[in-house]
Write an enzyme that holds these catalytic residues in place. Structure first.
Site, PDB file in Angstrom:
ATOM      1  N   ASP A 150       9.090   2.706   1.258  1.00 20.13           N
ATOM      2  CA  ASP A 150       8.077   3.491   1.799  1.00 20.13           C
ATOM      3  C   ASP A 150       7.938   3.208   3.292  1.00 20.13           C
ATOM      4  O   ASP A 150       7.504   1.990   3.756  1.00 20.13           O
ATOM      5  CB  ASP A 150       6.775   2.888   1.214  1.00 20.13           C
ATOM      6  CG  ASP A 150       5.507   3.532   1.571  1.00 20.13           C
ATOM      7  OD1 ASP A 150       5.470   4.292   2.762  1.00 20.13           O
ATOM      8  OD2 ASP A 150       4.544   3.390   1.003  1.00 20.13           O
ATOM      9  N   LYS A 177       2.680  10.430   8.204  1.00 19.53           N
ATOM     10  CA  LYS A 177       2.062   9.843   9.385  1.00 19.53           C
ATOM     11  C   LYS A 177       2.611  10.398  10.578  1.00 19.53           C
ATOM     12  O   LYS A 177       2.388  11.417  11.068  1.00 19.53           O
ATOM     13  CB  LYS A 177       2.045   8.274   9.497  1.00 19.53           C
ATOM     14  CG  LYS A 177       0.981   7.678   8.412  1.00 19.53           C
ATOM     15  CD  LYS A 177       0.607   6.136   8.523  1.00 19.53           C
ATOM     16  CE  LYS A 177      -0.186   5.383   7.484  1.00 19.53           C
ATOM     17  NZ  LYS A 177      -1.536   5.526   7.809  1.00 19.53           N
ATOM     18  N   PHE A 235       0.947  -1.246   0.236  1.00 21.50           N
ATOM     19  CA  PHE A 235       0.021  -0.061   0.012  1.00 21.50           C
ATOM     20  C   PHE A 235       0.982   1.350  -0.077  1.00 21.50           C
ATOM     21  O   PHE A 235       1.607   1.306   0.778  1.00 21.50           O
ATOM     22  CB  PHE A 235      -0.958   0.107   1.191  1.00 21.50           C
ATOM     23  CG  PHE A 235      -2.021   1.299   1.154  1.00 21.50           C
ATOM     24  CD1 PHE A 235      -3.010   0.835   0.189  1.00 21.50           C
ATOM     25  CD2 PHE A 235      -1.951   2.276   1.767  1.00 21.50           C
ATOM     26  CE1 PHE A 235      -4.120   2.155   0.300  1.00 21.50           C
ATOM     27  CE2 PHE A 235      -2.668   3.516   1.652  1.00 21.50           C
ATOM     28  CZ  PHE A 235      -3.790   3.353   0.835  1.00 21.50           C
TER      29      PHE A 235
HETATM   30  C1  LIG Z   1       3.049   2.233   3.850  1.00 21.16           C
HETATM   31  C2  LIG Z   1       2.036   3.404   3.295  1.00 21.16           C
HETATM   32  N1  LIG Z   1       2.193   4.359   2.473  1.00 21.16           N
HETATM   33  C3  LIG Z   1       1.465   5.080   2.224  1.00 21.16           C
HETATM   34  C4  LIG Z   1       0.226   5.649   2.748  1.00 21.16           C
HETATM   35  C5  LIG Z   1      -0.691   6.763   2.498  1.00 21.16           C
HETATM   36  O1  LIG Z   1      -0.382   7.494   3.151  1.00 21.16           O
HETATM   37  P1  LIG Z   1      -1.503   9.075   3.395  1.00 21.16           P
HETATM   38  O2  LIG Z   1      -2.853   8.273   3.543  1.00 21.16           O
HETATM   39  O3  LIG Z   1      -1.054   9.647   4.346  1.00 21.16           O
HETATM   40  O4  LIG Z   1      -1.714   9.453   1.800  1.00 21.16           O
HETATM   41  C6  LIG Z   1       0.121   4.622   4.027  1.00 21.16           C
HETATM   42  C7  LIG Z   1      -1.164   4.861   4.479  1.00 21.16           C
HETATM   43  O5  LIG Z   1      -1.815   4.096   5.369  1.00 21.16           O
HETATM   44  C8  LIG Z   1       0.861   3.692   4.291  1.00 21.16           C
HETATM   45  O6  LIG Z   1       0.637   2.932   5.172  1.00 21.16           O
END
Ligand SMILES: Cc1ncc(COP(=O)(O)O)c(C=O)c1O
Length: 405
Positions: free
Chosen positions: A225, A254, A140
């Site tokens: 990520d 986050k 994700f």
């Molecule tokens: C690993 C990872 N990358 C990207 C995101 C996306 O972040 P945002 O919701 O701040 O765009 C998330 C959100 O849960 C995530 O867990």
């Protein structure tokens, strides 16, 4: 409808786009790892706003930074830089492999920047045709069209017309599949060092080493990520620090703002050079208010005391969940690292993670799910140990409730 009367969950369905299904409870106040709803009911927070509230709710250092900067300067746009952004970028550079920082407002935006940078770097350095982005099933990376396409769940990216091209998905932790796919046409390999939304799945050390070695062999970049794993969640500032692998680009969001929107993409000078003036940008990215809070978060979190505390809390949570399982036999496994933990449901309870979450709310506990079969816990990194104990008591009641169904 009047906004003067008590606002209710029913109004959500009337006035909000129906892309979420929030719980019936509407919290109005939080302090530390406790939250209160409109009726004064109290909850223990094992969800942390989905791994965001790393210092709980209304931590004095963050409230202080918000108030102080809030009375000085909120926003300029990127036609001028500002002191909090310069200070935060310097802290991130000092604390990590990175030499350069790009600020954004969300995880998806930081990942979007990372992917665009990787493509531009490959084009500038190696010419057209080196475009393939290798990503992994269940990953994700956010909800912009590029990031959701790189993410490993087609259900999230289908139905919006033609997708960005050149993205290949492989099984996670499968070295042979990666060896078979990667080539000189690969521009980047992107992964979460521990998949969060996908079900709390750790990358094996061998897999990470293979990612690094194969990327090096084919002049591809490694993008980590760390939107969910970063800022202390696994017991180190970033998850890569617990491995033998250093990425070329790292994204963080986050917990970086502890609840205030901010994100960053970190990289080296050599790679960063390819985001030349005008190639990418954001109106709000790096605004003084968000960066002031980011500075306060890092000052508190990036300490051995907090990281040691995460490991201690991890053990308490793991032991507590195992004890509950000894009694009720609902989990196949407790997995994860630091305070990114998953209780994986066994055969008998397949597909019922949401039932445990809902039962938790009724017992005064906020938790999360990661897919239909994993209950996820991402509490504050400094949650009082007494709140972990009380939260586990409440979770046990929730488990008993579901088991009795
Ligand atoms: C690993 C990872 N990358 C990207 C995101 C996306 O972040 P945002 O919701 O701040 O765009 C998330 C959100 O849960 C995530 O867990």
């Amino acid at each position: 409808m009047s906004v003067n009367n008590k606002l209710t969950r029913a109004q959500f369905d009337e006035v909000m786009v129906p892309n979420y299904a929030p719980s019936a409870v509407i919290p109005v106040r939080g302090e530390g790892s406790r939250v209160w709803d409109q009726d004064g009911n109290e909850f223990i927070d094992f969800a942390g706003g989905i791994a965001v509230n790393c210092l709980g709710h209304c931590h004095p250092a963050l409230v202080g930074a918000l108030k102080e900067q809030g009375e000085k300067l909120w926003h300029l746009s990127n036609v001028m830089t500002n002191e909090p952004a310069l200070a935060l970028a310097t802290k991130l550079v000092d604390a990590t492999f990175a030499e350069k920082v790009y600020f954004a407002n969300s995880g998806a935006e930081a990942n979007e920047a990372a992917l665009k940078l990787a493509r531009r770097y490959a084009l500038d350095k190696f010419g057209a045709g080196k475009e393939q982005i290798i990503a992994f099933d269940k990953a994700f990376h956010g909800r912009t069209f590029f990031t959701v396409t790189v993410g490993g769940q087609a259900a999230y990216s289908d139905g919006f017309g033609p997708k960005p091209q050149g993205v290949t998905h492989l099984p996670f932790n499968d070295i042979a599949a990666l060896e078979a796919e990667v080539s000189d046409k690969t521009c980047a390999i992107m992964l979460e060092p521990l998949q969060g939304e996908g079900g709390i799945i750790d990358a094996s050390p061998e897999f990470l080493a293979a990612v690094r070695a194969l990327a090096d062999k084919h002049n591809a970049l490694v993008i980590f990520d760390e939107v969910q794993t970063g800022v202390g969640r696994l017991g180190a500032l970033y998850a890569y620090m617990l491995t033998d692998v250093v990425p070329d680009i790292l994204t963080t969001a986050k917990a970086l703002g502890g609840g205030f929107p901010i994100a960053a993409m970190l990289t080296t000078t050599e790679i960063a050079e390819h985001l030349k003036i005008g190639t990418h940008g954001s109106t709000y990215g790096g605004n003084p208010l968000a960066c002031a809070i980011g500075n306060a978060v890092l000052d508190v979190v990036n300490t051995p005391e907090v990281f040691d505390g995460v490991k201690r809390r991890e053990q308490l949570l793991r032991d507590g969940l195992n004890k509950i399982n000894d009694k009720y036999q609902v989990f196949a496994e407790i997995r994860g690292k630091g305070l990114l933990m998953g209780a994986v449901l066994n055969e008998q309870y397949q597909g019922r993670a949401k039932d445990f979450l809902v039962a938790g709310i009724s017992q005064g506990l906020m938790s999360l799910i990661a897919g239909a079969n994993v209950i996820r816990f991402t509490p504050s990194l400094v949650i009082p140990e007494a709140d972990i104990a009380e939260g586990l008591v409440r979770f046990e009641r929730a488990v008993a409730q579901v088991a009795a169904d």
